[in-house]
Write an enzyme that holds these catalytic residues in place. Sequence first.
Site, short mmCIF file in Angstrom:
data_model
loop_
_atom_site.label_atom_id
_atom_site.label_comp_id
_atom_site.label_asym_id
_atom_site.label_seq_id
_atom_site.Cartn_x
_atom_site.Cartn_y
_atom_site.Cartn_z
N TYR A 54 42.16 25.96 42.19
CA TYR A 54 43.05 27.74 42.37
C TYR A 54 42.64 28.17 44.10
O TYR A 54 43.66 28.86 44.25
CB TYR A 54 42.46 28.68 41.53
N SER A 136 41.06 42.89 46.07
CA SER A 136 42.46 43.01 45.61
C SER A 136 42.80 43.68 43.76
O SER A 136 41.40 43.46 43.57
CB SER A 136 41.91 40.94 45.12
N THR A 186 51.00 44.71 49.62
CA THR A 186 51.57 43.15 49.37
C THR A 186 52.66 43.35 48.89
O THR A 186 52.73 43.93 47.42
CB THR A 186 50.55 42.40 48.66
N HIS A 300 51.99 35.16 52.41
CA HIS A 300 50.74 34.21 51.01
C HIS A 300 49.69 33.23 50.54
O HIS A 300 49.68 32.71 50.42
CB HIS A 300 52.09 34.93 49.97
N GLY A 333 47.19 29.99 56.75
CA GLY A 333 46.63 28.72 57.65
C GLY A 333 45.18 28.78 58.70
O GLY A 333 45.43 27.41 59.29
N ILE A 334 44.51 30.03 58.80
CA ILE A 334 43.44 30.26 59.36
C ILE A 334 42.53 29.42 59.20
O ILE A 334 41.76 29.44 58.02
CB ILE A 334 42.90 31.33 60.13
N GLY A 354 41.35 34.11 53.81
CA GLY A 354 41.29 34.39 51.86
C GLY A 354 40.42 32.98 52.52
O GLY A 354 39.58 33.02 51.75
#
Length: 470
Positions: A54, A136, A186, A300, A333-334, A354
């Site tokens: 996930y 979130s 978001t 996202h 992508g970081i 994230g």
Amino acid sequence: MVQRRIPKVRDLAPLMQFKKPQLDAKKRRLDSALTIYDLQRIARRRTPKAAFDYTEGAAEAEISLARARQAFEDIQFTPSILRDVSTVTTGWDVLGAPVSLPFGIAPTGFTRMMQTEGEIAGAGAAGAAGIPFSLSTMGTTAIEDVKAANPNGRNWFQLYMWKDRDRSMALVERAAKAGFDTLLVTVDVPVAGARLRDKRNGFSIPPQLSVGTVVNAIPRPEWWINFLTTEPLSFASLDRWSGTVGELLDSMFDPTVTFEDLEWIRDQWPGKVVVKGVQSLDDARRLAELGVDGITLSNHGGRQLDRAPIPFHLLPDVAREYGKDMEVHLDTGIMSGADIVASVALGARFTLVGRAYLYGLMAGGRQGVDRMIAILGEQITRTMRLLGVNSLEELNPGHVTQLERLIPRAVAPAAVQAAEAAPAARKSTRSGASASAPKAASRPAAKPAASPATRNVSKDEAATPATLDA
């Protein structure tokens, strides 16, 4: 001719100093992690497949995520030499308040499913490090408990607008009352993306046991012991749910939200408002005109529309055009401090991580999140020193070249002419029909009455293939 001799004890003693063994297994494994990818490998070993996937997975073929990470690899740094970099400052103001590092923890859903300490570990680590923590809407810790875990730090609340507007705004009111200073709205989730790993794993809330999950759990007893002996998994913002994650999201998210609704949400919030999920220059322009405090360029994490725009590629143009009107933030992508430095150099005021946060959490709870922050902080400082800069303000587009890999194909002239002619044709058709058909009523804003930078590109033959490694 080499002359040999019998070594003396006093000569051997300095060479025979053995490292003191580390008896704390958690500290030992976290100390061995030197990169976020190291934390990722530890997390994979310690977390059941469904929960790990996930975090790890993205939508459909996961092309968006692969491209976002590849974009950071396809850069070239240009350092300045002979600079005094004995001292380096890694902080500045973000949304009107100081941060010690130019990144914060992104909002992540179902966090206690990954590791039982969940948002409490993330908020506590963020507060200790002097960076913001984002909770979130789909978080698994109450708003008030996050505030208690990070009482003096910066807490941000991420909002999904649900079909039940009253419940959505009730959460906003709770976050404002608890002292959260920023609302992350978001906007890229009108419906849930096709997260195929979750479907194949049968990932559901709560987890459903099968022969496969039991077999997968055998080498990961600590996760199951923690899961079964701590407070049952619940959500910060909704009642218990029994079903797949995709079914939950589709039952809640409102696909009718518009810019008018966003303007109304902004007016309800007393603090800063950042719109997360911006993926085009035109939408950035509309949000700048709307007067939001900031935007987050994001697809996202590749978890919604596959083959979506690459946020890091959008960054220079958006920052150049609208960076003076509002803050431009970035995620997706970081995986290293160098990625963050490159983002700041190309115009980002701030970044969000994230997956990197969740890898740290799964690898070692609160200590793992602390280690994740330390790794990124060390990489940021080292990269800045090697570039020859003392502060974030000194970073500029001249420090980074984005190498070409995916180059848009030129549009045929005939297609351009057809596209330009289409609006006029549609207008003519509507005009002809209006004499016999009444005009449709415009959609109300659905507000409940009761509640409230030119891209610096260099062609490099090593980076020209059109395909990407998975």
